[in-house]
Write a protein that holds these residues in place. Structure first.
Motif, PDB file in Angstrom:
ATOM      1  N   GLY A  40     -71.340 -55.409  74.556  1.00 18.15           N
ATOM      2  CA  GLY A  40     -69.931 -55.639  74.274  1.00 18.15           C
ATOM      3  C   GLY A  40     -69.660 -55.595  72.782  1.00 18.15           C
ATOM      4  N   ILE A  41     -68.518 -55.032  72.410  1.00 17.37           N
ATOM      5  CA  ILE A  41     -68.072 -55.010  71.010  1.00 17.37           C
ATOM      6  C   ILE A  41     -67.047 -56.118  70.819  1.00 17.37           C
ATOM      7  CG2 ILE A  41     -67.064 -53.649  69.168  1.00 17.37           C
ATOM      8  CD1 ILE A  41     -69.791 -52.623  70.200  1.00 17.37           C
ATOM      9  N   ASP A  42     -67.343 -57.010  69.907  1.00 13.89           N
ATOM     10  CA  ASP A  42     -66.474 -58.146  69.603  1.00 13.89           C
ATOM     11  C   ASP A  42     -65.945 -57.978  68.186  1.00 13.89           C
ATOM     12  OD1 ASP A  42     -65.180 -60.538  70.076  1.00 13.89           O
ATOM     13  OD2 ASP A  42     -66.951 -61.805  69.788  1.00 13.89           O
ATOM     14  N   THR A  43     -65.003 -58.811  67.803  1.00 11.19           N
ATOM     15  CA  THR A  43     -64.442 -58.760  66.456  1.00 11.19           C
ATOM     16  C   THR A  43     -64.534 -60.130  65.807  1.00 11.19           C
ATOM     17  OG1 THR A  43     -62.503 -58.109  65.160  1.00 11.19           O
ATOM     18  CG2 THR A  43     -62.080 -59.265  67.210  1.00 11.19           C
ATOM     19  N   TYR A  44     -64.529 -60.172  64.493  1.00 14.77           N
ATOM     20  CA  TYR A  44     -64.556 -61.445  63.774  1.00 14.77           C
ATOM     21  C   TYR A  44     -63.217 -62.157  63.961  1.00 14.77           C
ATOM     22  CZ  TYR A  44     -68.939 -59.971  61.692  1.00 14.77           C
ATOM     23  OH  TYR A  44     -70.245 -59.577  61.525  1.00 14.77           O
ATOM     24  N   GLY A  45     -63.289 -63.429  64.364  1.00 10.14           N
ATOM     25  CA  GLY A  45     -62.095 -64.178  64.748  1.00 10.14           C
ATOM     26  C   GLY A  45     -62.067 -64.434  66.238  1.00 10.14           C
ATOM     27  N   SER A  46     -63.059 -63.864  66.953  1.00  9.03           N
ATOM     28  CA  SER A  46     -63.166 -63.982  68.408  1.00  9.03           C
ATOM     29  C   SER A  46     -64.401 -64.808  68.779  1.00  9.03           C
ATOM     30  CB  SER A  46     -63.247 -62.591  69.030  1.00  9.03           C
ATOM     31  OG  SER A  46     -63.592 -62.658  70.406  1.00  9.03           O
ATOM     32  N   VAL A  47     -64.401 -65.336  70.013  1.00 13.07           N
ATOM     33  CA  VAL A  47     -65.428 -66.300  70.423  1.00 13.07           C
ATOM     34  C   VAL A  47     -66.542 -65.716  71.285  1.00 13.07           C
ATOM     35  CG1 VAL A  47     -63.799 -68.223  70.339  1.00 13.07           C
ATOM     36  CG2 VAL A  47     -64.089 -66.959  72.480  1.00 13.07           C
ATOM     37  N   PHE A  48     -66.437 -64.459  71.701  1.00 13.49           N
ATOM     38  CA  PHE A  48     -67.343 -63.939  72.724  1.00 13.49           C
ATOM     39  C   PHE A  48     -68.818 -63.958  72.328  1.00 13.49           C
ATOM     40  CE2 PHE A  48     -63.613 -61.249  74.357  1.00 13.49           C
ATOM     41  CZ  PHE A  48     -63.325 -62.175  75.345  1.00 13.49           C
ATOM     42  N   LYS A  49     -69.150 -63.419  71.160  1.00 16.24           N
ATOM     43  CA  LYS A  49     -70.555 -63.236  70.788  1.00 16.24           C
ATOM     44  C   LYS A  49     -71.303 -64.566  70.755  1.00 16.24           C
ATOM     45  CE  LYS A  49     -73.544 -60.905  67.401  1.00 16.24           C
ATOM     46  NZ  LYS A  49     -74.449 -62.010  67.050  1.00 16.24           N
ATOM     47  N   LYS A  50     -70.762 -65.548  70.069  1.00 13.63           N
ATOM     48  CA  LYS A  50     -71.457 -66.828  69.960  1.00 13.63           C
ATOM     49  C   LYS A  50     -71.549 -67.521  71.303  1.00 13.63           C
ATOM     50  CE  LYS A  50     -71.763 -71.101  67.325  1.00 13.63           C
ATOM     51  NZ  LYS A  50     -71.271 -71.870  66.155  1.00 13.63           N
ATOM     52  N   TYR A  51     -70.491 -67.424  72.099  1.00  9.49           N
ATOM     53  CA  TYR A  51     -70.522 -68.075  73.414  1.00  9.49           C
ATOM     54  C   TYR A  51     -71.602 -67.446  74.291  1.00  9.49           C
ATOM     55  CZ  TYR A  51     -69.125 -70.080  77.856  1.00  9.49           C
ATOM     56  OH  TYR A  51     -69.135 -70.756  79.053  1.00  9.49           O
ATOM     57  N   HIS A  52     -71.732 -66.122  74.239  1.00  9.18           N
ATOM     58  CA  HIS A  52     -72.751 -65.443  75.042  1.00  9.18           C
ATOM     59  C   HIS A  52     -74.154 -65.860  74.615  1.00  9.18           C
ATOM     60  CE1 HIS A  52     -75.446 -61.962  75.972  1.00  9.18           C
ATOM     61  NE2 HIS A  52     -74.806 -62.030  77.128  1.00  9.18           N
ATOM     62  N   GLU A  53     -74.348 -66.056  73.318  1.00 11.28           N
ATOM     63  CA  GLU A  53     -75.678 -66.356  72.798  1.00 11.28           C
ATOM     64  C   GLU A  53     -76.047 -67.829  72.886  1.00 11.28           C
ATOM     65  OE1 GLU A  53     -75.563 -62.700  69.509  1.00 11.28           O
ATOM     66  OE2 GLU A  53     -75.387 -64.790  68.861  1.00 11.28           O
ATOM     67  N   THR A  54     -75.050 -68.712  72.828  1.00 12.73           N
ATOM     68  CA  THR A  54     -75.340 -70.148  72.759  1.00 12.73           C
ATOM     69  C   THR A  54     -74.702 -70.982  73.856  1.00 12.73           C
ATOM     70  OG1 THR A  54     -73.434 -70.673  71.343  1.00 12.73           O
ATOM     71  CG2 THR A  54     -75.457 -69.924  70.241  1.00 12.73           C
ATOM     72  N   GLY A  55     -73.678 -70.436  74.526  1.00 13.61           N
ATOM     73  CA  GLY A  55     -72.943 -71.223  75.504  1.00 13.61           C
ATOM     74  C   GLY A  55     -71.939 -72.164  74.867  1.00 13.61           C
ATOM     75  N   ILE A  56     -71.761 -72.024  73.559  1.00 16.04           N
ATOM     76  CA  ILE A  56     -70.839 -72.900  72.822  1.00 16.04           C
ATOM     77  C   ILE A  56     -69.527 -72.163  72.551  1.00 16.04           C
ATOM     78  CG2 ILE A  56     -70.440 -74.130  70.648  1.00 16.04           C
ATOM     79  CD1 ILE A  56     -73.496 -74.484  70.463  1.00 16.04           C
ATOM     80  N   PHE A  57     -68.428 -72.781  72.938  1.00 11.04           N
ATOM     81  CA  PHE A  57     -67.101 -72.254  72.595  1.00 11.04           C
ATOM     82  C   PHE A  57     -66.713 -72.888  71.266  1.00 11.04           C
ATOM     83  CE2 PHE A  57     -62.483 -72.351  72.513  1.00 11.04           C
ATOM     84  CZ  PHE A  57     -62.139 -71.074  72.951  1.00 11.04           C
TER      85      PHE A  57
END
Length: 469
Positions: free
Chosen positions: A220-237
């Motif tokens: 998936g391509i995410d952008t800075y200012g968005s929550v997807f990447k960190k949530y996928h990697e850590t489960g943290i919103f």
């Protein structure tokens, strides 16, 4: 596509007419196109699924029709009803086409960061468009999420689409786009790369491809200012990750139910600038006129290239048409204002070329301080050179004026010569930018540039900052 077949006798031969019953029959079966110059340095075969060939010029046509047909089937959408949706523009276009054919009214609620072209296109196809502020919390009653939901409560015989949580979104891509990619690559696809917004595209296609071959990698391509990447990697919103960004169509400050993280192998984030620059590159280097998320995807491919081998087949999905961004990414002035235009800035005159036509605002020694303040407000500037009959003799700065006011509340009625500071240094147009930068100090907030036509212009620290790439 529903095809009408007619056999017509003609000179003892039969011809068959092949046509769609209406525009909705042309959705899908979009081409795969090999990318060449723009993916130099990537070993794999890279194929673009160009979704602009859909009638509404985006991949959203697929899920828009699917969501409407499923809502019709279970009674959520009734004849003559009003369709209501919060959209970044493309889903609205797909809904508009279906609404026209099927006889529904449509209200699109859109955020103010979306391009003017998107708003104009939606209105052109009969949608009522309501524009909401971007920089508010999703739960704020002014947000386009909240406004959409409230309209569905207030308007009789209406249906709120909710593409973010509507399972028909992902199902459309599971039933259509995924199988198309599999068949077009003869099952040889090894990686699928796509921007993530509502999550329907990546989840539907990813689920289908992994069912056919569990070894297919989905990025998936995410952008800075968005929550997807960190949530996928850590489960943290992480709400600290949420801030305003320019890239359209991807990234979110919520977690839509359509995002199935279990089928996504990873994310990479792309900056606003890189997304914009690569959007233009796709048109110039491949002749494919596509939108902002496509630029983010191609930059993302380069960031992920270590994951691709020479025998791999990478499919990247291009969401929408560049026609919706002609006032943004394809506009030099818009790009330059944001520091996105890749121009070489080496000397003083390069710093002012985007506003060189504006006259230099000055104030005379015998004018009142109130006149300088008025000019600062009118032109939204912070520094003004001071002149007399002999030329530049001083300067006024908003910070210095504020300090003068603290010491003397009557300063506004005093002549400028009593509060002015030293005159700004004057440099030639060819002065190297490094030397100009050194002249901007705490005590000296601007520099004057002497132009070849005998006129002068002002360079401030913001011009210097804006030149940093």
């Amino acid at each position: 596509m529903k095809t009408i077949l007619l056999s017509i006798p003609l000179s003892h031969k039969q011809t068959i007419m092949n046509y769609s019953e209406n525009i909705l029959g042309t959705i899908g079966n979009t081409p795969l196109v090999k990318l060449n110059k723009i993916v130099e340095g990537i070993e794999a075969l890279v194929l673009a699924k160009v979704e602009t060939f859909n009638p509404g010029n985006s991949t959203k046509d697929r899920m828009a029709l699917k969501m409407i047909e499923d809502a019709e089937a279970d009674g959520r959408l009734k004849p003559g009803g009003t369709i209501i949706e919060g959209t970044s523009g493309n889903t609205g276009m797909g809904l508009a086409l279906a609404a026209i054919v099927k006889g529904y009214k449509l209200i699109c609620v859109i955020s103010d960061k979306q391009s003017k072209e998107k708003v104009d296109i939606l209105r052109a196809v009969g949608a009522k468009v309501i524009v909401c502020p971007t920089d508010v919390e999703p739960t704020d009653p002014r947000s386009y999420y909240s406004v959409s939901k409230q309209l569905a409560v207030d308007i009789p015989n209406s249906w709120y689409v909710n593409q973010y949580d509507n399972p028909s979104n992902a199902l459309a891509h599971y039933e259509q786009t995924g199988p198309e990619i599999w068949e077009q690559t003869e099952g040889k696809v090894t990686h699928f790369v796509v921007g993530v917004g509502t999550g329907g595209t990546i989840s539907g296609i990813g689920k289908y491809l992994k069912e056919k071959n569990p070894n297919v990698k989905v990025w998936g391509i995410d952008t800075y200012g968005s929550v997807f990447k960190k949530y996928h990697e850590t489960g943290i919103f992480d709400e600290n990750e949420i801030y305003s960004y320019i890239t359209e169509g991807i990234g979110e400050d919520i977690l839509p139910k359509n995002v199935d993280f279990s089928v996504i192998d990873g994310f990479t984030k792309v900056t606003d600038k890189d997304a914009a620059v690569y959007t233009r590159k796709i048109a110039l280097e491949e002749g494919i006129f596509v939108g902002n998320s496509a630029g983010a995807c191609v930059k993302g491919l380069h960031q992920l290239k270590e994951h691709f081998g020479k025998d791999d087949v990478v499919v990247v999905l291009f969401h929408d048409s560049g026609s919706r961004y002609v006032g943004k990414m394809f506009n030099d002035d818009w790009m330059r204002e944001r520091g996105f235009l890749e121009e070489e800035i080496t000397k003083a005159e390069d710093l002012i070329k985007d506003h060189i036509e504006k006259p230099l605002v000055v104030v005379r020694t015998e004018e009142l301080v109130s006149h300088a303040i008025e000019r600062m407000r009118k032109y939204k500037i912070s520094q003004i050179p001071v002149i007399d009959i002999n030329g530049f003799v001083g300067s006024v700065d908003e910070s210095a004026l504020f300090q003068s006011y603290v010491l003397d509340k009557n300063v506004a009625d005093k002549p400028i010569r009593e509060v002015m500071g030293n005159p700004y240094p004057i440099v030639t147009a060819s002065k190297p930018i490094e030397e100009v930068s050194k002249l901007i100090t705490k005590d000296n907030q601007a520099v004057l540039i002497a132009l070849d036509n005998g006129k002068h212009h002002i360079i401030t620290k913001y011009d210097i900052i804006g030149s940093i790439k």
